[in-house]
Design a protein around this motif. Structure first.
Motif, PDB file in Angstrom:
ATOM      1  N   LYS A   1      51.043  -8.800 -25.842  1.00 12.44           N
ATOM      2  CA  LYS A   1      50.655  -9.617 -26.736  1.00 12.44           C
ATOM      3  C   LYS A   1      49.671  -8.888 -27.619  1.00 12.44           C
ATOM      4  N   GLU A   2      48.616  -8.226 -27.184  1.00 11.09           N
ATOM      5  CA  GLU A   2      47.839  -7.587 -28.039  1.00 11.09           C
ATOM      6  C   GLU A   2      48.373  -6.316 -28.988  1.00 11.09           C
TER       7      GLU A   2
ATOM      8  N   LEU B   1      48.052   3.395 -20.039  1.00 13.28           N
ATOM      9  CA  LEU B   1      48.018   2.011 -20.282  1.00 13.28           C
ATOM     10  C   LEU B   1      47.928   1.558 -18.959  1.00 13.28           C
ATOM     11  N   ASP B   2      47.075   0.260 -19.013  1.00 15.40           N
ATOM     12  CA  ASP B   2      47.086  -0.578 -17.802  1.00 15.40           C
ATOM     13  C   ASP B   2      48.156  -1.425 -17.674  1.00 15.40           C
ATOM     14  N   LEU B   3      49.209  -1.001 -16.753  1.00 18.56           N
ATOM     15  CA  LEU B   3      50.403  -1.768 -16.603  1.00 18.56           C
ATOM     16  C   LEU B   3      50.502  -2.835 -15.316  1.00 18.56           C
ATOM     17  N   ALA B   4      49.252  -3.243 -15.133  1.00 24.02           N
ATOM     18  CA  ALA B   4      49.140  -3.971 -13.773  1.00 24.02           C
ATOM     19  C   ALA B   4      49.717  -5.278 -14.094  1.00 24.02           C
TER      20      ALA B   4
ATOM     21  N   ASN C   1      49.303  -9.861 -21.457  1.00 20.03           N
ATOM     22  CA  ASN C   1      48.002  -9.563 -22.597  1.00 20.03           C
ATOM     23  C   ASN C   1      48.253  -8.228 -23.166  1.00 20.03           C
ATOM     24  N   LEU C   2      48.588  -7.263 -22.428  1.00 16.79           N
ATOM     25  CA  LEU C   2      48.523  -5.916 -23.277  1.00 16.79           C
ATOM     26  C   LEU C   2      50.022  -5.944 -24.115  1.00 16.79           C
TER      27      LEU C   2
ATOM     28  N   GLU D   1      49.032  -8.406 -13.697  1.00 14.88           N
ATOM     29  CA  GLU D   1      48.346  -9.494 -14.294  1.00 14.88           C
ATOM     30  C   GLU D   1      47.811  -8.911 -15.870  1.00 14.88           C
ATOM     31  N   ASN D   2      47.685  -7.818 -16.205  1.00 15.46           N
ATOM     32  CA  ASN D   2      47.427  -7.261 -17.234  1.00 15.46           C
ATOM     33  C   ASN D   2      48.539  -7.219 -18.390  1.00 15.46           C
ATOM     34  N   LEU D   3      49.848  -6.884 -18.042  1.00 12.06           N
ATOM     35  CA  LEU D   3      50.894  -6.664 -18.805  1.00 12.06           C
ATOM     36  C   LEU D   3      51.044  -7.637 -19.796  1.00 12.06           C
TER      37      LEU D   3
END
Lengths: 759, 162
Positions: free
Chosen positions: B35-36, B23-26, B32-33, B28-30
Motif C-alpha cells: 500500500k505504501e 524489504l520486509d516481506l513478512a 502495508n508495504l 503481516e507487513n506485506l
C-alpha cells in the motif's frame, strides 16, 4: 434512423424521476418532443454527477435508446486518439478528494497552458495546498488541452474537467487561473469556452462560476479585464481564502452575482474590473478614471498585497505527482520572495517587494518532507536571486552535511555575478559535480548597466568567471538583453569585448569551455522605471543582434541565441496594453492563435491579419510615454510609488547619478513600501541543522565516503496492476514511478555504474 | 516480455527491481508495504505482490496469457468456429500473419465477457490481443492504424501461465 446527441443539464433529477433506473429496459424520457428509452450503462454510478446522454438511433417521434456516459468514460474514448494521453488521464497521486456536497466553496484551478508547464508551476502548488487545508474549501486542478484533445472533447461532448474527480469546471463556484505570462492571454477565452463558460464577463449568468485570475501578469491585467470577474493582485496565500469564503457565503445566502462581486471588491487586493470606471486619456488609451493616489496605507487604488513573512505552514509538501515528465521535474522550496537590487528594467524586483526570507531550518525540513512525499530527485531552491539569500552558504553546508541529499540534485538558479564568490563556487562545484553556472549581466556595456542600475562591473564578471572556471565549471550561460534606450554600436562592441575576455579567462583552465549567450529584447514593463520607454524597432534591434552574431560566427567557445523580435513585439503590446486588446485577443483565439508560449506555434503573419481585421493600431509601442501620462495599470498601488519609478527613470539618463543599493541590507530608498525597511525579513544561519563549513576537497571526500556500496543489492519481483485511465500511462513513465516510489521509501533503486548513472 | 501496449489494462504485470536495502516481506507487513509503495502511483496503478527474486526475470518466460474483453455482441458461432478451428488468419501491424487457430488456446464466455488464453512465443509475448479479438469477433481493423483503433478495445491482461 439517425444518430443525434442531447445533453441534459441535470440528468440525475430526471434519472431519479424515472421508475426503472438500472432495471432492464431502462426508463422513459421525453426530450425535444421525442420519447426516449434510456438504458443505464453498466459503469454508471449514482455519485457520477457529471454525465450527459448520448442518443443513438433516434427515430422521428418514435423510440430511441439512451446510453448514460460519465465524463470518465468519454475521456477513455478520447485518449486513444491523442498524442500524449498521460496529460489528460488525471488521478495524480497526492490529489485531494473531498465530498463536494459538504463544501462551502469549490475552486477549479485552470492553468491556461499545457499540463507539463502547469504542473511545474510552484504557485499552483502553494494555492492548492492553502485552499485544501481548509476543511470547507476545495481546489481541484485542470489544464488547457492541446488541439488534438480539444477536438476529441468537442466530438465526444466533454467539457473541460477537473483532474481529481472529473467534475466539469463550470460546476465549481469559482474558476481560478494563474497568468504566468502574457503569452497565455489567448488561451483564456480558449479554456473558458472549452469549459462552456461564456468568455466575456458581461455574458455570464447567475449560475456561471466567478472567474478570477492572479499571477505575475497582474502587474497589468487590463488586456484581459473583460474576460474576468475579478483579479487578485499580489501574494495570494491569504486573500485566496477570503475570496472563496466571500463567494461561498454569498451563494449560501442567495446573493446575486452582482452583489457577490460588490462584496469581493471590498476585499483588500481584489480588483473587480466591471466596478472600476475607465476613460480614454489624451493618447487614446483606456485608463482608470481614478488612478491610485496617496500612500500605500491610505490609497484609493487596489493594493498589491504582500504577506508579511514566509510562513512554513503555507509551503506545500505533498505536491501532486505528475503522470509524465514535466518542464521542471523537481521539488521546489521558495527560499526568498522579493529582490530589492533595484534593476530599472525588472518588474519582479518591484512587484515582489519587500524581501522576505524563509528560515533555513524550515527550508531543510520542507525540502526533506517534500522529497519523501513526491520522490523527486531534484531540489530547487527558488527565488529571484538565490545567491542573495543571506544564509545561502550555511544552507549549502547543511545540505552537504546531510547524507539524505546524496541522491538529490540541488539546483540554485538565478545566481548574481557579484554574489558568486570563490567559496560558494567551490561548494556548488563539489556538490553538483561542477558543470555550468548561469549569470545575468544583462548587457556587456558598463554604460548601459549603469543606466539600468545593474550594479556589477566588467571586473565583477571576470572575477565570477575566474571563480567558476577555476572551480571546475566548464560552461557559463549569460542572460543578456538588447533594446535599451540610447543603446548604440559602441555598447554592442563592449558587449562583444566582454565575451571575448570571458573566453580568454575560461581557456586558461580548459580550452573546450563553452559560453552560451542568450540575447533577449527589452520589453518595457509596467511598474518599472522603464515603463516610459519605447520598444526598439525591428531594424535597430536586429542590427544589434547581428553585430554580436557576426563577431562570434562559428566561434568554437561561444554560442549565441537570440529572441525573436516578433514575439517580443507582441509581449510589448500585451505588457502595457489596455482593455481595447480584449476583442483582439478573442479574435486571435478564434483564428486558432493559442499556446503562444510555444515558439513553434507562433505565427506573426496571422497576428498581422488579426490586427488588420480588428483595426488595432500597434504603433504606440514605439512611443516614449509622457511624463504625466496615466497608464492603464495605474489603478493598482504596488507599494512602490509612481513618483519613485519616475525618479528612477530620470536618474537612468543622468551620468552623475549614484547607483541605487540593494535596500535589503538596510539602506532604505523610500520607494513607497511602508515601514522604511521594517518589512524586510532576513533569515539567520540554521540552528537545528547547523553543519560545519567544509572546503571543496573535504566535500568531495565526504560525498565519496558516503557513497553506498553497490556490491550488495536485493532483487525482487513485483506484480502490479494498471487499470482504469492509468492504462494510458506510457511505459517509460510507468518505470519512472517505480524509481520514484523507492525514493519515497528511502530505499533507492540500484544504479548501473557509469558516467551518467541510470537505474 | 516487452512494454505493455498503451491503452491495455493489466492485472498481472511484472517488473524486477534491485534495491540497496532489503524489504520486509513478512506476511503481516506485506499488505502495508504494498500500500505504501503504491502511494505515489496514479489512480488505478497498484502493487499486488512482491517476492524475492533468485534469478533474473528474463530467465523465465510465460507460456500463455489470459486476456479479457467484453464485446457489444458475441457471434453465435464463436465456440463452434473455435472447436472446428475455422478462425481466420489475420495480420498484425508489422504485416506478419497470425493463424488464430494456433494462437488461441481456449475461450471462456462468462456472462458476455470473453476470456481468451493465448499462446506465448519463445520470448514470452503473444500476438496483439487487439488483433486477436478483432479476428475472432469479425471486426475489421486496419493493422497500419492499430494503435489508434486498438486502444478503443478495453482489453485487460488477467493472468500469465508459466
Amino acid at each position: 434512423m439517425r444518430d443525434t446527441r442531447v445533453v441534459i443539464p441535470d440528468p440525475f433529477d430526471k434519472l431519479r424521476a424515472g421508475s426503472g433506473r438500472g432495471s432492464a429496459g431502462g426508463v422513459m424520457l421525453e426530450i425535444n418532443g421525442w420519447t426516449l428509452e434510456m438504458q443505464t450503462d453498466p459503469h454508471f454510478r449514482e455519485d457520477d454527477e457529471a454525465c450527459s446522454f448520448v442518443v443513438h438511433g433516434v427515430t422521428g417521434g418514435g423510440f430511441a435508446k439512451l446510453i448514460v456516459m460519465t465524463i470518465l468514460e468519454k475521456i477513455a474514448l478520447a485518449l486513444p486518439a491523442v498524442e500524449s494521453p498521460a496529460r489528460y488521464m488525471g488521478g495524480e497521486a497526492n490529489s485531494v478528494v473531498k465530498d463536494h456536497s459538504e463544501m462551502l466553496c469549490r475552486m477549479a484551478f485552470v492553468f491556461p497552458d499545457t499540463y507539463e508547464i502547469g504542473m511545474s508551476n510552484n504557485g499552483i502548488r502553494i494555492l492548492y495546498h492553502v485552499i485544501n487545508r481548509e476543511s470547507d474549501l476545495l481546489c481541484e486542478v485542470s489544464f488547457a488541452p492541446w488541439d488534438d484533445m480539444a477536438a476529441e472533447m468537442k466530438r465526444l461532448d466533454i467539457p473541460l474537467y477537473s483532474y481529481a474527480t472529473y467534475t466539469p469546471v463550470r460546476d465549481f463556484e469559482v474558476v481560478g487561473m494563474t497568468l504566468q505570462t502574457e503569452l497565455n492571454f489567448t488561451n483564456v477565452p480558449y479554456v473558458l469556452e472549452l469549459a462552456r463558460i461564456p468568455a466575456w464577463q458581461k455574458d455570464r449568468q447567475e449560475n456561471d462560476p466567478i472567474v478570477v485570475a492572479g499571477g505575475p501578469s497582474m502587474a497589468n491585467p487590463e488586456p484581459v479585464a473583460d474576460f474576468f470577474d475579478a483579479f487578485m493582485i499580489g501574494d495570494g496565500e491569504k486573500v485566496m481564502i477570503d475570496f472563496l469564503r466571500c463567494v461561498g457565503e454569498g451563494r449560501k445566502a442567495g446573493l446575486s452575482r452582482a452583489e457577490i462581486l460588490k462584496n469581493l471588491s471590498k476585499i483588500d487586493g481584489v480588483y473587480v474590473p466591471s466596478l472600476r470606471p475607465v476613460v480614454k486619456n489624451e493618447f487614446g488609451a483606456i485608463v482608470p478614471a481614478e488612478p491610485a493616489a496617496g500612500a500605500y496605507a491610505t490609497t484609493n487604488g487596489v493594493r498589491r498585497l504582500f504577506i508579511p513573512k514566509m510562513d512554513p505552514k503555507d509551503y506545500p509538501v505533498k505536491n501532486l505527482i505528475a503522470n509524465m515528465q514535466l518542464v521542471h521535474n523537481r521539488f521546489s522550496v521558495e527560499v526568498m520572495r522579493g529582490c530589492a537590487q533595484g534593476c530599472r528594467f525588472c518588474q519582479a524586483g518591484i512587484w515582489y517587494r519587500p524581501c522576505r526570507e524563509l528560515d533555513p531550518d524550515d527550508v531543510l525540513d520542507i525540502a526533506k518532507a517534500g522529497l519523501l512525499a513526491t520522490g523527486e530527485r531534484e531540489l530547487g531552491l527558488l527565488s529571484l536571486s538565490t545567491a542573495d539569500y543571506k544564509p545561502v552558504e550555511a544552507l549549502t553546508d547543511s545540505i552537504i552535511d546531510d547524507p539524505f541529499y546524496d541522491h538529490v540534485d540541488v539546483s540554485l538558479p538565478s545566481i548574481r555575478v557579484n554574489s558568486f564568490g570563490q567559496t560558494l563556487a567551490g561548494k556548488i562545484a563539489a556538490l553538483k559535480g561542477g558543470r555550468s553556472a548561469t549569470f545575468a549581466p544583462e548587457t556587456g556595456s558598463e554604460r548601459i548597466r549603469k543606466m539600468i542600475n545593474k550594479t556589477i562591473s566588467d571586473q565583477d564578471m571576470y572575477d565570477a568567471a575566474e571563480h567558476a572556471f577555476s572551480s571546475g565549471f566548464n560552461k557559463i550561460k549569460l542572460y543578456t538583453m538588447i533594446g535599451f534606450p540610447t543603446e548604440n554600436e559602441e555598447d554592442m562592441q563592449a558587449f562583444c569585448d566582454l565575451i571575448f575576455n570571458l573566453v580568454k579567462i575560461g581557456r586558461k583552465y580548459n580550452r573546450g569551455i563553452q559560453i552560451a549567450v542568450s540575447i533577449g529584447i527589452l520589453i518595457p514593463k509596467s511598474f518599472t522605471a522603464l515603463q516610459w520607454a519605447p520598444f526598439m524597432d525591428k531594424e535597430t534591434a536586429l542590427g544589434h543582434i547581428r553585430f554580436v552574431r557576426e563577431k562570434f560566427f562559428k566561434h568554437p567557445n561561444v554560442k549565441i541565441n537570440w529572441a525573436a523580435w516578433e514575439t517580443s513585439f507582441l509581449e510589448a503590446i500585451y505588457s502595457r496594453g489596455d482593455r481595447s486588446l480584449a476583442p483582439v485577443i478573442y479574435e486571435a483565439y478564434k483564428q486558432g492563435i493559442i499556446f503562444e508560449s510555444d515558439s513553434y506555434r507562433f505565427n506573426f503573419s496571422k497576428w498581422e491579419q488579426v490586427w488588420q481585421k480588428t483595426g488595432y493600431d500597434t504603433s504606440w509601442v514605439y512611443r516614449e510615454r509622457d511624463k504625466n501620462e496615466v497608464f492603464p495599470w495605474d489603478f493598482i498601488h504596488a507599494g512602490t510609488t509612481k513618483q519613485y519609478l519616475r525618479r528612477e527613470w530620470e536618474k537612468a539618463f543622468d551620468p552623475n547619478s549614484a547607483p541605487v543599493p540593494n535596500c535589503k541590507w538596510g539602506d532604505c530608498q523610500k520607494c513607497g513600501i511602508p515601514g522604511f525597511g521594517d518589512e524586510i525579513r532576513l533569515a539567520d544561519n540554521p540552528v537545528r541543522h547547523k553543519a560545519p563549513s567544509r572546503t571543496p576537497e573535504e566535500i568531495k571526500k565526504l560525498v565519496a565516503d558516503r557513497r553506498p556500496s553497490q556490491k550488495v543489492s536485493y532483487s525482487y519481483k513485483i506484480t502490479f496492476k494498471k487499470t482504469g485511465l492509468s492504462r494510458f500511462l506510457p511505459h517509460h513513465n510507468m518505470l519512472s514511478f517505480f524509481e520514484r516510489t523507492f525514493l519515497c521509501a528511502g530505499n533507492p533503486v540500484k544504479f548501473s555504474e557509469g558516467f551518467s548513472p541510470k537505474p | 516480455m516487452g512494454a505493455l501496449p498503451l491503452g491495455m489494462e493489466t492485472y498481472c504485470e511484472l517488473i524486477s527491481v534491485e534495491l540497496l536495502k532489503p524489504l520486509d516481506l513478512a506476511p503481516e507487513n506485506l499488505p502495508n508495504l504494498m500500500k505504501e509503495l503504491s502511494r505515489p502511483f496514479p489512480r488505478g496503478m497498484e502493487i499486488v505482490n512482491i517476492e524475492p527474486l533468485k534469478e533474473k526475470l528474463s530467465k523465465h518466460f510465460p507460456k500463455a496469457m489470459v486476456y479479457r474483453y467484453t464485446p457489444e455482441a458475441i457471434p453465435a458461432d464463436l465456440m463452434e468456429r473455435f472447436n472446428s478451428k475455422t478462425f481466420p488468419t489475420v495480420t498484425n501491424h508489422r504485416g506478419q500473419e497470425i493463424d488464430l487457430n494456433q494462437h488461441v488456446l481456449s475461450i471462456e464466455n462468462r456472462e458476455g465477457t470473453l476470456y481468451l488464453k493465448v499462446k506465448c512465443n519463445d520470448q514470452g509475448t503473444t500476438a496483439s490481443p487487439f488483433v486477436i479479438f478483432a479476428g475472432i469477433l469479425g471486426i475489421s481493423i486496419d493493422p497500419a492504424k492499430l494503435d489508434e483503433v486498438s486502444r478503443r478495445f478495453l482489453v485487460a491482461k488477467m493472468t500469465m501461465e508459466w
